[in-house]
Design a protein around this motif. Structure first.
Motif, mmCIF file in Angstrom:
data_model
loop_
_atom_site.group_PDB
_atom_site.id
_atom_site.type_symbol
_atom_site.label_atom_id
_atom_site.label_comp_id
_atom_site.label_asym_id
_atom_site.label_seq_id
_atom_site.Cartn_x
_atom_site.Cartn_y
_atom_site.Cartn_z
ATOM 1 N N MET A 247 30.411 39.542 29.837
ATOM 2 C CA MET A 247 30.798 38.348 30.341
ATOM 3 C C MET A 247 32.486 38.367 29.004
ATOM 4 O O MET A 247 33.166 37.777 29.543
ATOM 5 C CB MET A 247 30.130 36.944 29.554
ATOM 6 N N GLY A 248 32.758 38.669 28.380
ATOM 7 C CA GLY A 248 33.450 39.192 27.045
ATOM 8 C C GLY A 248 33.795 37.464 26.788
ATOM 9 O O GLY A 248 33.992 36.682 27.379
ATOM 10 N N SER A 249 35.255 37.900 26.334
ATOM 11 C CA SER A 249 35.904 36.517 25.517
ATOM 12 C C SER A 249 36.579 35.874 26.847
ATOM 13 O O SER A 249 37.404 36.450 27.564
ATOM 14 C CB SER A 249 36.412 37.126 24.449
ATOM 15 N N VAL A 250 37.056 34.661 25.837
ATOM 16 C CA VAL A 250 38.788 34.188 26.402
ATOM 17 C C VAL A 250 39.418 34.360 26.514
ATOM 18 O O VAL A 250 39.906 35.497 25.337
ATOM 19 C CB VAL A 250 38.082 32.873 26.457
ATOM 20 N N GLY B 133 25.505 30.571 30.312
ATOM 21 C CA GLY B 133 24.125 30.902 30.828
ATOM 22 C C GLY B 133 23.232 31.888 30.404
ATOM 23 O O GLY B 133 21.907 32.058 30.879
ATOM 24 N N GLN B 134 23.551 32.797 29.228
ATOM 25 C CA GLN B 134 22.329 33.613 28.992
ATOM 26 C C GLN B 134 22.029 33.308 27.358
ATOM 27 O O GLN B 134 23.001 33.657 26.167
ATOM 28 C CB GLN B 134 22.964 34.832 28.899
ATOM 29 N N ALA C 218 35.148 31.028 35.206
ATOM 30 C CA ALA C 218 35.371 32.608 35.090
ATOM 31 C C ALA C 218 33.998 33.753 35.275
ATOM 32 O O ALA C 218 34.119 34.602 35.910
ATOM 33 C CB ALA C 218 35.642 32.811 33.669
ATOM 34 N N ALA C 219 32.940 33.265 34.929
ATOM 35 C CA ALA C 219 31.737 34.290 34.863
ATOM 36 C C ALA C 219 31.594 33.720 36.355
ATOM 37 O O ALA C 219 30.745 35.554 36.339
ATOM 38 C CB ALA C 219 30.756 33.560 34.818
#
Length: 365
Positions: A1-4, A163-164, A326-327
């Motif tokens: 997912m990484g950072s914003v 969501g995790q 984004a995800a």
């Protein structure tokens, strides 16, 4: 997912999401972009309506949401100078919370989504809190250890991505926010209780009243605050202690319980690069200071939302919608289905559905 990623590349147009929050006693609307910009927002408190009863009355809350929400949506959009066609998605709290209030916000979101042919994002209120620190801190990347301390919930979670979530601890009775409110009621401080207890505690001695630290040192990973609340009642009834000392001692006992449970969570599931606190109790400065010291002791980065984003608000709901887009790999102009318009409001909605039910916590999300 990484950072914003907050980018200056003007060729990348971040989504614009309208957020609606009505899960308890704040009616809130916000417009947030995927780059973390809060375009406009409004929050209407119901403190005056509920203060005579010493707590939130669900029917009064739902009625207030129904009266205020539509004008607030119009005002926020008017302040931003946009119409429905300019919005990329509508994010509305779908639970957990007081079901009447949740239904008001969710039905409003559904109506807007249908009228504008925009995707509906049914947001878990707790996920809004869980992701809210990333709205203010662009450098906060997954995973992180989250202490979620909102009104009815007290949990420690590993946040691995949108969501995790892995629940590491929950409360087996009262949540910490409930314990603050009940302590305020016992001390005759009125509603809302948390800020009132914090203010009074500033005048007291946190070592003056011998109060218990439920489950401290226990191998059980969870929280318990019912015994602490009962001890506060006995201290008041004894007539032997100054109210400010009781408030300060209660607050210190609560902090000691939080730190002990976080230590356990780190031993079982750590290490984590960052400790994050979110939810209404995260606005308490004594709690924040203790958590910041804990994070420093364990060489963890500490992040907490600004005080305005700790209590219930719609910016965090809109941001959770941005995070989800984004995800899902959202791109400007792309078709995104979102959630079905028959999505049901939920009074309970755990972030980690796979987590085992603990003793006494059958009704906790």
């Amino acid at each position: 997912m990484g950072s914003v990623t907050h980018t200056s590349d003007t060729s990348i147009v971040p989504p614009l999401v309208l957020g609606i929050e009505s899960s308890c006693d704040e009616t809130a609307v916000a417009l947030v972009r995927g780059d973390g910009t809060i375009v406009a927002q409004a929050i209407a408190s119901q403190e005056a309506e509920h203060a005579p009863y010493g707590g939130v009355v669900p029917e009064i809350a739902a009625r207030a949401h129904a009266e205020r929400l539509a004008p607030m949506i119009a005002r926020v959009m008017g302040e931003a100078g946009i119409g429905l066609d300019d919005i990329d998605a509508i994010a509305a709290t779908a639970g957990p919370g007081l079901i009447g209030g949740v239904m008001v916000g969710l039905v409003s979101g559904k109506a807007l989504a249908m009228a504008s042919d925009k995707p509906l994002l049914a947001v878990n209120h707790l996920e809004g809190h869980a992701l809210s620190p990333r709205l203010a801190d662009a450098g906060l990347a997954f995973p992180y250890l989250l202490l979620l301390v909102s009104g009815g919930h007290c949990q420690i979670l590993a946040v691995d991505g949108v969501g995790q979530y892995r629940r590491l601890a929950t409360t087996i009775d009262d949540a910490l926010g409930e314990a603050f409110d009940k302590t305020a009621k016992i001390l005759g401080l009125g509603y809302p209780g948390g800020p009132a207890v914090e203010r009074l505690a500033l005048q007291g001695d946190p070592k003056a009243v011998p109060l218990p630290r439920p489950l401290k040192g226990s191998p059980e990973p969870h929280f318990s605050f019912a015994g602490l609340k009962s001890a506060v009642l006995r201290a008041v009834e004894s007539g032997s202690h100054d109210p400010a000392d009781i408030a300060a001692s209660f607050q210190q006992a609560a902090v000691d319980c939080l730190i002990d449970r976080l230590d356990q969570a780190l031993e079982r599931a750590g290490p984590f690069p960052a400790l994050v606190v979110a939810g209404g109790v995260a606005a308490n400065r004594t709690v924040r200071a203790a958590l910041e010291a804990f994070a420093a002791k364990h060489a963890m980065r500490f992040t907490a939302p600004p005080l305005a984003l700790c209590t219930d608000n719609a910016a965090m709901i809109a941001w959770a919608g941005c995070e989800r887009l984004a995800a899902e790999g959202w791109q400007s102009g792309a078709v995104f289905a979102g959630d079905p318009l028959d999505f049901l409001a939920r009074p309970r909605w755990p972030l980690d559905p796979a987590a085992e039910t603990v003793r006494g916590a059958g009704v906790k999300a």
